[in-house]
Every structure is written in C-alpha cells, then in structure tokens.
Design an enzyme around this catalytic site. Structure first.
Site, short mmCIF file in Angstrom:
data_model
loop_
_atom_site.label_atom_id
_atom_site.label_comp_id
_atom_site.label_asym_id
_atom_site.label_seq_id
_atom_site.Cartn_x
_atom_site.Cartn_y
_atom_site.Cartn_z
N ASP A 35 0.85 -1.22 0.05
CA ASP A 35 -0.10 0.04 -0.12
C ASP A 35 0.77 1.15 -0.07
O ASP A 35 1.98 1.34 0.55
CB ASP A 35 -1.12 0.09 1.23
CG ASP A 35 -1.99 0.80 1.07
OD1 ASP A 35 -2.36 1.26 0.00
OD2 ASP A 35 -2.61 1.10 2.01
N HIS A 52 2.38 3.34 -8.98
CA HIS A 52 2.06 1.89 -9.01
C HIS A 52 3.20 1.31 -10.26
O HIS A 52 3.66 0.16 -9.95
CB HIS A 52 0.92 1.75 -9.84
CG HIS A 52 -0.39 2.12 -9.26
ND1 HIS A 52 -0.49 1.71 -7.89
CD2 HIS A 52 -1.56 2.94 -9.71
CE1 HIS A 52 -1.76 2.35 -7.35
NE2 HIS A 52 -2.25 2.89 -8.31
N LEU A 146 9.71 -21.09 -4.86
CA LEU A 146 8.88 -20.15 -4.18
C LEU A 146 7.42 -20.29 -4.95
O LEU A 146 7.49 -19.94 -6.21
CB LEU A 146 9.48 -18.82 -4.19
CG LEU A 146 8.57 -17.55 -3.74
CD1 LEU A 146 8.58 -17.32 -2.20
CD2 LEU A 146 9.07 -16.17 -4.42
#
Ligand code: IPE
Ligand code: IPE
Ligand code: MG
Length: 255
Positions: A35, A52, A146
C-alpha cells in the site's frame, strides 16, 4: 543450531543495526498488502500511476529476495474487489501492470524456479490481464521453488460467500451433510485451499487494517506494519519484518 546468515544488501539507516536472520525459522508464508503507491507519487508531484509503476519494481526486488532466502509462499495483494471504485484510467493502468510485469520478469521467474499462482476472481479481469496471468501460471506450473501468489480481484468476503455457496449446493444435492461441514472442509473451498496459512502479514504505508484481505487465513498470523510507502520498501525492510517475526512468540491460544 540456527544458521545465522548476514544481513544482505544492507542499506542501513544510521539508527539501524545489522541483524541476523535464523535460516531455519523463517516464516513459510508471507502475505503483503502493498500500500501507499498513490501517496508516494503525490509526494513527488507525480500522478498516482507513477507510484504503481515504481511499486512493480519493488515487487521484483521482494520476490527475488524472498526466493533467495527460502520463503515458501509469497502472497501479494495486487488488486482488491473494492479497487474497481477507482478512476477508470487508474484501474486500466493497474490491469496493464501484470502484463508488463510478466513480459519483463517471466524469464527470471523461470530461472529462479518460481511458481506463479493467483487467488481472486481472475475470470472477471480484462482479457489481456487474464491472458498474461494464465500464461505465467501455465509456464511456471512445474516449478517447485517459491510460490508467488497474486491476489488479483481478491476480496475475502467474496471468497467466503463463494465457499458457502459451493458447500450449500453440495448439501442440497446430498453430496454432503451439514454435519460434515467443519473448518477443514470450509478451508478446502477457499482460493487458498492448496496453500499453507500465512505466518506473517506485512502492510506498508502506515495503514493498520486488513482491507478485506485473507480474513479467514490470517487468524493466527503475526502482523507487521511500516509507515514506508510500498515504492520505498526494499530488501532491508523485508528482512527486518522477518527478523521481527522470528522474535515473536506464537501461542495459538495456549500458554
Ligand atoms: C496500493 O497503493 C496499490 C493498490 C491498491 C493497487 P494505493 O494505490 O492504495 O496507494 P495509496 O494508498 O492511495 O497511497
Ligand atoms: C488494499 O489497499 C488493496 C491493495 C493493496 C491491493 P487499499 O489502498 O485499497 O486499501 P484501503 O482502501 O486503504 O483500505
Ligand atoms: Mg491504498
């Protein structure tokens, strides 16, 4: 004996001390609410979308580092079911990010043996977004390093209501009885049914709320917050969160 390995990529502030992570006591599943992109950009007099874009580069850094450290699952909240409320142009930009991200980063994900997964209603995303994501899932499906799990068009309430719907249909058709509904069965109807529960939740930007993220799955996770906006997050802070996690005492209601 825990393996101590040095604090890598250290870009320490003056106040910070080097820390040693215990290699055998890492959180297996780390979930992150990324965020603060908009505020980061605003502070620089730039449009929100610039935040972003910069945030995407941080995703690359953090994925790389999580993979190198040996974290098993990294779940990243990329777009919530509530984020459709944003201006159309911003939503369009966010929907293009997975395309850019995977275009530039898929080779490295393959090289690092990362497996891409998603949670959320991916079918409701625009065609180009869905296509990029599905291609990444397909091309990395045999990797066993992962698990990079993107929460895309994800909302925890939606997820739970959907699980209830699916279970009701099974009860109605006689496939299940109401007595068979337990926590395991419920979990098996969630997007996360194949994943272990998150051990650690990180949220950047100073907000201390879940914003409809993994409400069921985070029941016993450790929470870690930082005021740093996501585009300024880095490997050092990621390791700091992991280090703090290692110094928490999880009790699960016991003593
Ligand atoms: C997080 O940053 C990214 C997404 C929600 C997609 P924000 O866009 O929420 O940035 P702030 O919180 O407005 O600063
Ligand atoms: C949560 O952040 C969603 C993502 C990071 C994708 P928001 O910025 O949407 O959350 P609120 O609106 O501050 O609660
Ligand atoms: Mg926000």
């Amino acid at each position: 004996m825990p393996i101590k390995f040095p604090f890598r990529n250290a870009k320490l502030n003056k106040t910070e001390q080097p820390i040693g992570l215990e290699g055998d006591h890492l959180p297996k599943h780390v979930a992150i609410i990324m965020d603060g992109n908009g505020r980061w950009a605003k502070n620089r007099g730039m449009p929100r979308i610039a935040g972003h874009k910069e945030g995407m580069n941080v995703v690359k850094k953090v994925v790389r580092h999580a993979s190198d450290l040996g974290v098993n699952v990294l779940t990243l909240y990329a777009f919530s079911t509530e984020n459709w409320k944003r201006p159309k142009k911003e939503v369009e930009f966010l929907m293009k990010l997975p395309v850019d991200f995977l275009n530039t980063y898929l080779p490295e994900l393959l090289e690092k043996n990362v497996q891409v997964q998603t949670i959320g209603e991916v079918d409701a995303l625009p065609e180009h977004t869905r296509h990029a994501v599905n291609e990444a899932i397909e091309r990395t499906k045999h990797n066993d390093g992962l698990i990079l799990n993107f929460a895309l068009n994800y909302g925890s309430r939606y997820e739970m209501v959907e699980a209830v719907k699916q279970i009701s249909v099974k009860v109605k058709s006689g496939q299940l009885t109401a007595d068979q509904i337990d926590e395991t069965l419920f979990e098996n109807h969630m997007f996360t049914s194949d994943l272990i529960e998150p051990d650690l939740l990180i949220r950047t930007s100073g907000e201390q709320r879940l914003s409809n993220f993994l409400l069921w799955q985070l029941a016993y996770a450790e929470f870690w917050f930082t005021d740093v906006f996501w585009p300024d997050f880095d490997e050092t802070l990621f390791e700091r969160a992991l280090y703090d996690y290692q110094n928490r005492k999880r009790r699960y209601g016991g003593v």
